[in-house]
Write an enzyme that holds these catalytic residues in place. Structure first.
Site, PDB file in Angstrom:
ATOM      1  N   ASN A   1       9.625   4.112   3.961  1.00 52.09           N
ATOM      2  CA  ASN A   1       9.423   3.499   5.267  1.00 52.09           C
ATOM      3  C   ASN A   1      10.713   2.840   5.743  1.00 52.09           C
ATOM      4  OD1 ASN A   1       6.235   3.314   5.794  1.00 52.09           O
ATOM      5  ND2 ASN A   1       6.619   3.039   3.617  1.00 52.09           N
TER       6      ASN A   1
ATOM      7  N   ARG B   1       0.836  -1.204   0.000  1.00 51.44           N
ATOM      8  CA  ARG B   1       0.000   0.000   0.000  1.00 51.44           C
ATOM      9  C   ARG B   1       0.874   1.259   0.000  1.00 51.44           C
ATOM     10  NH1 ARG B   1      -0.520   4.625   2.818  1.00 51.44           N
ATOM     11  NH2 ARG B   1      -0.226   3.453   4.761  1.00 51.44           N
ATOM     12  N   ASP B   2       1.597   1.500   1.077  1.00 45.61           N
ATOM     13  CA  ASP B   2       2.388   2.718   1.201  1.00 45.61           C
ATOM     14  C   ASP B   2       3.506   2.752   0.163  1.00 45.61           C
ATOM     15  OD1 ASP B   2       3.514   5.052   2.101  1.00 45.61           O
ATOM     16  OD2 ASP B   2       3.686   4.442   4.180  1.00 45.61           O
TER      17      ASP B   2
ATOM     18  N   CYS C   1       4.505   9.473   1.423  1.00 44.93           N
ATOM     19  CA  CYS C   1       3.222  10.107   1.127  1.00 44.93           C
ATOM     20  C   CYS C   1       3.366  11.089  -0.027  1.00 44.93           C
ATOM     21  CB  CYS C   1       2.698  10.837   2.370  1.00 44.93           C
ATOM     22  SG  CYS C   1       1.148  11.714   2.080  1.00 44.93           S
TER      23      CYS C   1
END
Length: 313
Positions: free
Chosen positions: A253, A19-20, A244
């Site tokens: 991350n 996802r991220d 983001c």
């Protein structure tokens, strides 16, 4: 690190690269490769994966196959399938499929929240209450995330009281997990310790997870600080993917593989076979050849004679 001398030696890694990680790149990963990624991480011992975001495909074509990915992941017995839901519509789609956990995010920074979801923080809290109403009685776990909890590249410093206000709002609406996110990698270990202590005092028995970025090289140091404060769940992304799109200067991350190495070196049981996890990178290298994967362990290898704690799934 006396704070690590505690009975609970199990730590849970939630993989968020699907996802991220994918939301931060232009290339769309083929569905078959996503499914292979999920299968391989589960085989390596990862037991929770955030597999997608339920956002309109016109905004993020990376998640146009969200339903297919969720259905596949739900077929893996023992895997907790999480999905990010930005609003009630996304929650309805995720609930209809039967996702085990819904992750919802509100920024502690008003400016970032408006940039990210085009709503005020109060409007986002009202949206979470609607998601909670939809999920009532389903058994689905609701996780309330606070992004930019340690600072914002748009506004700068973020007051801890604003973070705690959102935590309190989540809990009042029915969140069963809180996630504090260092979205832009501003935090240092002292900030992690301070905010986690205050958040745990508000959350009580509700677990708190950390979502950390390594933008300024302090990601794993911040993990160690979180461990000292009793945190036992961390988000991470294979190869350090992520960031983001609406947070200027945000980058990846913490690296899943490097996180597992740190945890095992400290004597924690992750349930993950590290060489098998590192091997999953081959899928990303094949499917996303333009993406640069990060990670010290993948580059340098494990120290000679390294003996991790016995792995338990």
């Amino acid at each position: 690190m006396d704070g690590l001398d505690v009975p609970d030696r199990k730590v849970r890694l939630r993989e968020v690269g699907l996802r991220d990680g994918l939301q931060s790149i232009a290339q769309v990963m083929p569905t078959a490769e996503k499914l292979a990624w999920i299968d391989a991480e589960f085989a390596a011992g990862v037991r929770e994966i955030e597999v997608c975001s339920f956002v309109p495909a016109r905004l993020m074509p990376q998640f146009a196959d969200a339903a297919e990915v969720v259905r596949h992941a739900l077929g893996i017995e023992g895997l907790t399938v999480a999905a990010l839901v930005p609003n009630a519509r996304g929650a309805q789609d995720a609930l209809r499929l039967g996702a085990h956990k819904l992750n919802y995010v509100i920024s502690a920074s008003e400016s970032h929240n408006r940039a990210n979801v085009r709503r005020s923080r109060e409007e986002s809290l009202a949206g979470f209450r609607e998601v909670a109403r939809l999920a009532a009685g389903t058994g689905t776990v609701l996780a309330g995330g606070v992004s930019t909890a340690f600072g914002c590249t748009i506004e700068g410093p973020v007051a801890a009281d604003e973070v705690l206000r959102l935590v309190d709002g989540y809990l009042a609406a029915g969140a069963r997990e809180i996630v504090l996110a260092d979205t832009v990698g501003y935090a240092a270990p002292n900030a992690i310790r301070s905010l986690v202590r205050r958040a745990r005092a508000v959350a009580g028995e509700i677990p708190i997870a950390l979502h950390l970025h390594d933008t300024r090289g302090l990601g794993l140091a911040n993990v160690a600080a979180g461990l000292e404060e009793g945190i036992r769940e961390f988000d991470a992304a294979l190869g350090g993917m992520g960031g983001c799109p609406h947070a200027p200067g945000a980058s990846g991350n913490i690296v899943s593989e490097d996180l597992v190495f740190l945890l095992q070196a400290l004597g924690f049981d992750t349930g993950i076979e590290l060489p098998s996890l590192v091997a999953v990178r081959d899928i990303l290298a094949r499917a996303l050849p333009e993406v640069s994967l990060l990670g010290a362990i993948a580059k340098a290898g494990l120290p000679r004679g390294f003996a991790p704690p016995s792995v338990s799934h």
